[in-house]
Design an enzyme around this catalytic site. Structure first.
Site, short mmCIF file in Angstrom:
data_model
loop_
_atom_site.label_atom_id
_atom_site.label_comp_id
_atom_site.label_asym_id
_atom_site.label_seq_id
_atom_site.Cartn_x
_atom_site.Cartn_y
_atom_site.Cartn_z
N ASN A 214 -7.52 -4.43 -23.75
CA ASN A 214 -6.82 -4.89 -22.35
C ASN A 214 -5.61 -5.25 -22.43
O ASN A 214 -5.01 -5.64 -23.49
CB ASN A 214 -7.84 -6.01 -21.42
CG ASN A 214 -7.98 -7.04 -22.12
OD1 ASN A 214 -7.04 -7.82 -22.23
ND2 ASN A 214 -9.02 -7.47 -22.79
N ASP A 309 -21.42 -13.79 -22.78
CA ASP A 309 -20.29 -14.48 -22.02
C ASP A 309 -20.30 -15.81 -22.65
O ASP A 309 -21.18 -16.75 -22.68
CB ASP A 309 -20.85 -14.65 -20.59
CG ASP A 309 -19.73 -15.01 -19.51
OD1 ASP A 309 -19.17 -15.87 -20.02
OD2 ASP A 309 -19.28 -14.41 -18.75
N PHE A 327 -10.90 -19.25 -16.96
CA PHE A 327 -9.71 -18.58 -16.20
C PHE A 327 -10.15 -17.47 -15.59
O PHE A 327 -11.25 -17.01 -15.99
CB PHE A 327 -8.43 -18.06 -17.24
CG PHE A 327 -7.56 -19.06 -17.48
CD1 PHE A 327 -7.58 -20.19 -17.96
CD2 PHE A 327 -6.19 -19.00 -17.20
CE1 PHE A 327 -6.76 -21.49 -18.04
CE2 PHE A 327 -5.22 -19.55 -17.31
CZ PHE A 327 -5.40 -21.02 -17.76
N LYS A 341 -17.00 -17.42 -9.36
CA LYS A 341 -17.04 -17.42 -10.82
C LYS A 341 -17.11 -18.84 -11.31
O LYS A 341 -18.28 -19.09 -12.43
CB LYS A 341 -15.62 -17.08 -11.30
CG LYS A 341 -15.86 -15.93 -12.43
CD LYS A 341 -14.54 -15.29 -12.88
CE LYS A 341 -14.66 -13.78 -12.26
NZ LYS A 341 -13.37 -13.07 -12.83
N1 CTP Z 1 -15.41 -15.04 -20.41
C1 CTP Z 1 -15.95 -15.31 -21.44
N2 CTP Z 1 -17.05 -14.33 -22.08
C2 CTP Z 1 -16.92 -13.02 -21.66
C3 CTP Z 1 -16.25 -12.83 -20.30
C4 CTP Z 1 -15.47 -13.75 -19.64
O1 CTP Z 1 -15.87 -16.43 -21.98
N3 CTP Z 1 -17.53 -12.08 -22.05
C5 CTP Z 1 -14.57 -16.26 -19.81
C6 CTP Z 1 -12.97 -15.79 -19.80
O2 CTP Z 1 -12.71 -16.28 -20.85
C7 CTP Z 1 -12.46 -16.50 -18.42
C8 CTP Z 1 -13.69 -16.53 -17.49
O3 CTP Z 1 -14.82 -16.01 -18.57
O4 CTP Z 1 -12.27 -17.98 -18.77
C9 CTP Z 1 -13.70 -15.48 -16.55
O5 CTP Z 1 -13.39 -14.12 -17.17
P1 CTP Z 1 -13.19 -12.99 -16.26
O6 CTP Z 1 -12.98 -11.77 -17.04
O7 CTP Z 1 -12.27 -13.05 -15.26
O8 CTP Z 1 -14.67 -13.08 -15.71
P2 CTP Z 1 -15.84 -11.92 -15.70
O9 CTP Z 1 -17.08 -12.77 -15.76
O10 CTP Z 1 -15.70 -10.77 -16.60
O11 CTP Z 1 -15.80 -11.25 -14.24
P3 CTP Z 1 -15.17 -9.84 -13.69
O12 CTP Z 1 -14.63 -9.17 -14.69
O13 CTP Z 1 -16.35 -9.15 -13.02
O14 CTP Z 1 -14.07 -10.37 -12.83
#
Ligand code: CTP
Length: 399
Positions: A214, A309, A327, A341
């Protein structure tokens, strides 16, 4: 307190000398600026004088009016001589012992420790002549700080940037007499704390040569790690694949995949604060190919499996960091999505940023801080400024 004689050379980074004066004085160290003719093209004697509340010396010949040996006195009245920025020309003159203006005369006449903070174009820094001059100066006991690596004003990338003024001051701190009036607790609000930061993207392999990635640059996470280190914390930075230099005082662990990032984060526990800035891939390829996929096989069908996650996992653990900050990079309904979130992942704070513009990879960020207390909208600022503000808030929260 230590008296600093600050020699400001001619370079685009000279403006940072003004900032350095503010930091030094705030730490209780008086500064006497000396401005070279080159430096005067970038900053004015007036601005340095105002910040230092001291006369600014620019010419050898002014001093002769004061007394016969003005330059000798000036060079010896200081406790430390700091050349910032040190240009290639100044370094060359210092190495050769040339004394053809006030700055170089002072540098030849001083009997005090000398620190140089070089800043110049990458090629000039890497040139054999400059490197030989720096080696000569080092061998003579001159302390060389930096330069840092990064994007330069001239558009090139590499070593040559002047470190940030507060970083310079932190690095010369051991050479300075502490000011009894400044309590170390005040200056280092996160001293004794462990701060864990994730940053950058993850790469999820498709086959040995291809990945799903990404656009995260890692800049905001690295800036936060740097700010936490400046605030005195022990910092562990778990970084996805990014081309960024490691901030001073930060322990960095490089990883590629989300699973590796999760493993590294759990291995780094316990932590007082975790700030998860990384853009972690939600999915990985269920069965990455062991050998390179060939075009002849036709368009591939990729099966995905969920990644752990990290934020949600940390929130559930018995050794959950006391303050858990996530974030949320959103392109729409920024605050509503971030609020949801925060609840879903059981984070204390979510820093929400709108990534619909050019935030990813850019230098500025506009964020909202979502906490139990509500939503704060922070003004658009550089990623460094956002980092400093966030760390200040965190220090207050866990004080
Ligand atoms: N994050 C994490 N582990 C993951 C995905 C996300 O620790 N597998 C953490 C990111 O570092 C960030 C937060 O969760 O602090 C939100 O990440 P984001 O990608 O915006 O959230 P998602 O749960 O992936 O939601 P979406 O993609 O559906 O918006």
């Amino acid at each position: 307190m230590s008296r600093i004689l600050l020699i400001v050379g001619g370079g685009i980074a000279a403006y940072k000398a003004a900032e350095l004066i503010r930091h030094a004085r705030r730490a209780g160290h008086p500064v006497t600026p000396v401005l070279t003719a080159g430096g005067a093209h970038f900053v004015t004697p007036m601005s340095l004088a105002a910040l230092a509340e001291s006369p600014v010396y620019t010419s050898l010949w002014d001093l002769k009016d004061e007394s016969e040996m003005g330059h000798i006195q000036l060079s010896r009245a200081a406790d430390l001589v700091l050349v910032c920025p040190a240009t290639a020309d100044l370094l060359a003159k210092m190495a050769a012992g040339i004394a053809d203006d006030l700055a170089t005369t002072l540098l030849l006449a001083t009997d005090k420790p000398v620190v140089v903070a070089p800043a110049m174009n990458v090629r000039m820094w890497l040139h054999a002549a400059t490197q030989a001059n720096v080696a000569t100066l080092r061998a003579r006991g001159v302390t060389v700080l930096g330069p840092d690596e990064g994007d330069m004003a001239c558009g090139e990338h590499g070593p040559g940037r002047l470190p940030e003024p507060d970083d310079i001051l932190r690095r010369i701190a051991p050479m300075l007499e502490p000011d009894a009036a400044i309590s170390p607790v005040e200056a280092q609000p996160l001293a004794g704390r462990h701060v864990l930061v994730t940053a950058g993207p993850t790469h999820e392999p498709i086959d040995p040569v291809r990945v799903i990635a990404n656009r995260s640059s890692g800049k905001q996470g690295f800036a936060i790690a740097a700010a936490a280190a400046r605030a005195g914390a022990r910092v562990t930075l778990v970084a996805g694949p990014v081309a960024l230099p490691t901030p001073g005082g930060v322990a960095r662990i490089d990883v590629e995949t989300a699973q590796q990032m999760a493993d590294a984060v759990l291995a780094a526990l316990p932590a007082d604060v975790a700030i998860l800035v990384a853009a972690v891939a939600d999915w990985r390829i269920a069965n990455p190919a062991a050998t390179k996929m060939k075009k002849g096989g036709g368009p591939p069908t990729l099966a995905f499996a969920p990644n752990p996650d990290i934020l949600a996992t940390l929130a559930e653990r018995p050794d959950r960091p006391r303050l858990l900050v996530g974030f949320a990079a959103e392109t729409d309904d920024v605050v509503a999505n971030a609020t949801a979130k925060r609840a879903a992942k059981k984070a204390d704070w979510i820093v929400a940023n709108d990534v619909s513009g050019d935030v990813m990879g850019g230098t500025d960020n506009r964020v909202h801080l979502v906490s139990a207390a509500g939503v704060e909208d922070w003004p658009e600022a550089s990623k460094d400024a956002v980092a400093a503000q966030l760390i200040e808030r965190i220090a207050k929260e866990i004080a």
